[in-house]
Design an enzyme around this catalytic site. Structure first.
Site, short mmCIF file in Angstrom:
data_model
loop_
_atom_site.label_atom_id
_atom_site.label_comp_id
_atom_site.label_asym_id
_atom_site.label_seq_id
_atom_site.Cartn_x
_atom_site.Cartn_y
_atom_site.Cartn_z
CD GLU A 178 152.72 -66.51 64.79
OE1 GLU A 178 152.06 -66.28 65.87
OE2 GLU A 178 152.81 -67.88 64.99
CD GLU A 309 156.75 -70.17 65.82
OE1 GLU A 309 155.56 -70.17 66.54
OE2 GLU A 309 157.37 -69.07 65.98
O1 AHR Z 1 155.83 -71.15 69.99
C1 AHR Z 1 155.12 -70.26 70.65
C2 AHR Z 1 154.47 -69.06 69.74
O2 AHR Z 1 153.66 -69.64 68.89
C3 AHR Z 1 155.56 -68.05 69.15
O3 AHR Z 1 156.16 -67.29 69.82
C4 AHR Z 1 154.60 -67.62 68.36
O4 AHR Z 1 155.42 -67.32 66.83
C5 AHR Z 1 153.58 -68.50 67.77
O5 AHR Z 1 152.28 -68.11 67.89
#
Ligand code: AHR
Length: 508
Positions: A178, A309
């Site tokens: 990110e 994710e």
């Molecule tokens: O999964 C939780 C958080 O969500 C992670 O650390 C981040 O990459 C995303 O914003």
């Protein structure tokens, strides 16, 4: 109530599509809340059965899912993690404040060797996410040498001093996380240059071949993806798979519609249930958008799209640390997962990996732990029921439907979702009925072969809010025998809010 919805699914059993990479069933474990500590790791002195501090009940449950890969140490944590703090004798490892997640003190007792041991116990490929946000090129390069370099290299000697002579195999490497946010608040162009620079020093040692993944877009930020594609296509490296980075990630979380009012994990009404499913089904549009951008620069699909994710994100469970992201998991979460998988199977030509966030005790978890007790969540069962799709050839499903939709305010939600695959002569169908009240009558119109010995399983409950706790299991996979074999295929009726898998042998 409107008439019963019905659908006919036409599937050509002998027309195989792209292979569904097993990495689409990947997982993510961050130093966040109780995912690592209490979840995976309890320490060698714990009374909970463990190997080297790793909980054996967790390992045993996850082995039943055939986890293909595990991403670690973050997430946002990755860009603050300094790997040297997590090697050597535990008692002499420095601590740090986990500033993103609850501001708790991280003692670094679970480090590099522990993560690799965990992957070995799980039979999963390690996916290590390096630190770009607050780390250096040298730090990342040394970590890779420490993990994969020969025992004669400087880092290999340090590894040997810490008890491991042979290098590990580490196939997946993340270049930051990110970068547009917690990973440094960079602009796309600035990050693209950094990704090229860091990737240059992410060396392949010995036989190890790194698949380097650049930190990609948030949701539908297609411009970010385009910038990362331009940064590698200008040098022709999209046609050279060993170029700077081989994959580009994207993150997408499902809520019931409001990022700032995510809502309760267990208490929701039908409208919130449907709005959640609209958000979940948006993954199709999102992956289509990123794939279309990538196609412009890489029509041969050499660069992979990685959904690093994904999953549901609700308000934290009442009474828990807001920074720990601990949430319950209901049948609604399971159906969010099942509709995601249908999309992943259909988009397997470009999507090479997807990692649910996160495996234990955080966000949309497979497992919840409570001291020595373990709960398998409804989502766990979807991963288990669907594992036959891993590395199978996808089969296109053509749906002819009548009444399989509901109106939610201005939006229409398609309530039937389905995908299919074939591997080693076994066909697997996955079908989800999202309708909160109505069953759907489904006819499987199978062509190009017959299905022998079909058997089905179902995941459902009397309400989408049902979930499992240490005191009771309300949602688990069960045999489903309401199937009728017909000369052309199969007929069945899917109950409301249910997920069904059907498997059988393919007979020519
Ligand atoms: O999964 C939780 C958080 O969500 C992670 O650390 C981040 O990459 C995303 O914003």
């Amino acid at each position: 109530m409107s008439p019963q919805p019905a659908a006919r699914a036409i599937v050509d059993l002998d027309l195989e599509g792209p292979v569904i990479s097993r990495q689409l069933y990947g997982h993510f474990a961050e130093h966040l809340g109780r995912c690592i500590y209490d979840g995976f790791y309890v320490g060698e002195d714990s009374e909970i059965p463990n190997e080297g501090g790793i909980r054996l009940d967790v390992v045993e449950a996850l082995r039943r899912l055939n986890i293909p890969n595990l991403r670690w140490p973050g997430g946002c944590f990755a860009d603050e993690y300094h790997w040297r703090d997590g090697i050597g004798p535990r008692g002499s490892r420095p601590s740090m404040v986990n500033s993103h997640w609850g501001k708790v003190v991280e003692n670094n007792h679970f480090g590099t060797h522990d993560f690799l041991a965990l992957c070995e116990l799980l039979g999963a490929d390690p996916y290590v996410n390096g630190n770009v946000g607050s780390g250096t090129v040298r730090e990342m390069s040394d970590w890779i040498e420490y993990l994969t370099g020969s025992k004669d290299s400087p880092m290999g000697r340090l590894r040997t001093e810490n008890g491991r002579e042979e290098p590990w195999r580490v196939p997946f490497w993340g270049i930051g996380n990110e970068a547009w946010g917690c990973g440094g608040n960079l602009r796309a162009e600035a990050y693209a240059d950094l990704a090229r620079q860091f990737a240059t020093y992410c060396r392949d040692h010995g036989d190890n071949r790194l698949y380097r993944i650049a930190a990609g877009a948030n949701n539908d930020d297609y411009a970010w993806t385009e910038t990362l594609m331009k940064a590698i296509s200008s040098l022709g490296s999209t046609s050279e798979p060993r170029g700077y980075y081989q994959g580009i990630s994207v993150h997408y979380y499902t809520t019931s519609g409001h990022w700032d009012r995510k809502g309760s994990a267990t208490e929701f009404d039908t409208e919130q249930y449907y709005r959640t499913m609209i958000a979940a089904r948006r993954i199709d549009q999102l992956l289509a958008g990123h794939s279309a951008v990538m196609d412009c620069y890489d029509p041969g699909k050499k660069v992979g799209l990685v959904l690093d994710e994904w999953g549901t994100w609700w308000d934290v469970a009442p009474g828990t640390n807001p920074g720990f992201l601990h949430q319950q998991n209901t049948l609604r979460d399971a159906l969010v997962a099942s509709v995601h998988f249908d999309v992943f199977h259909r988009r397997a030509d470009r999507l090479v990996m997807a990692n649910i966030a996160q495996t234990v005790n955080v966000l949309q978890a497979m497992l919840l732990t409570d001291e020595d007790r373990l709960v398998l969540t409804p989502t766990y069962h979807v991963f288990e029921m669907n594992k036959g799709h891993q590395d199978a050839a996808s089969l296109a499903v053509h749906l002819r439907t009548s009444g399989t939709s509901v109106q939610v305010g201005e939006e229409e939600l398609d309530t039937l979702s389905m995908s299919a695959s074939v591997k080693d002569g076994t066909v697997l169908f996955s079908v989800t009925n999202l309708d909160a009240d109505r069953p759907v009558a489904l006819t499987l119109d199978l062509r190009g072969g017959r299905l022998a010995g079909p058997a089905a399983r179902i995941l459902t409950a009397d309400a989408p809010q049902r979930h499992n706790t240490v005191t009771g299991t309300a949602v688990e996979a069960k045999p489903f025998d309401a199937l009728t074999q017909t000369p052309g295929g199969l007929e069945l009726e899917l109950p409301p809010h249910s997920f069904v898998t059907i498997s059988g042998r393919l007979v020519e």
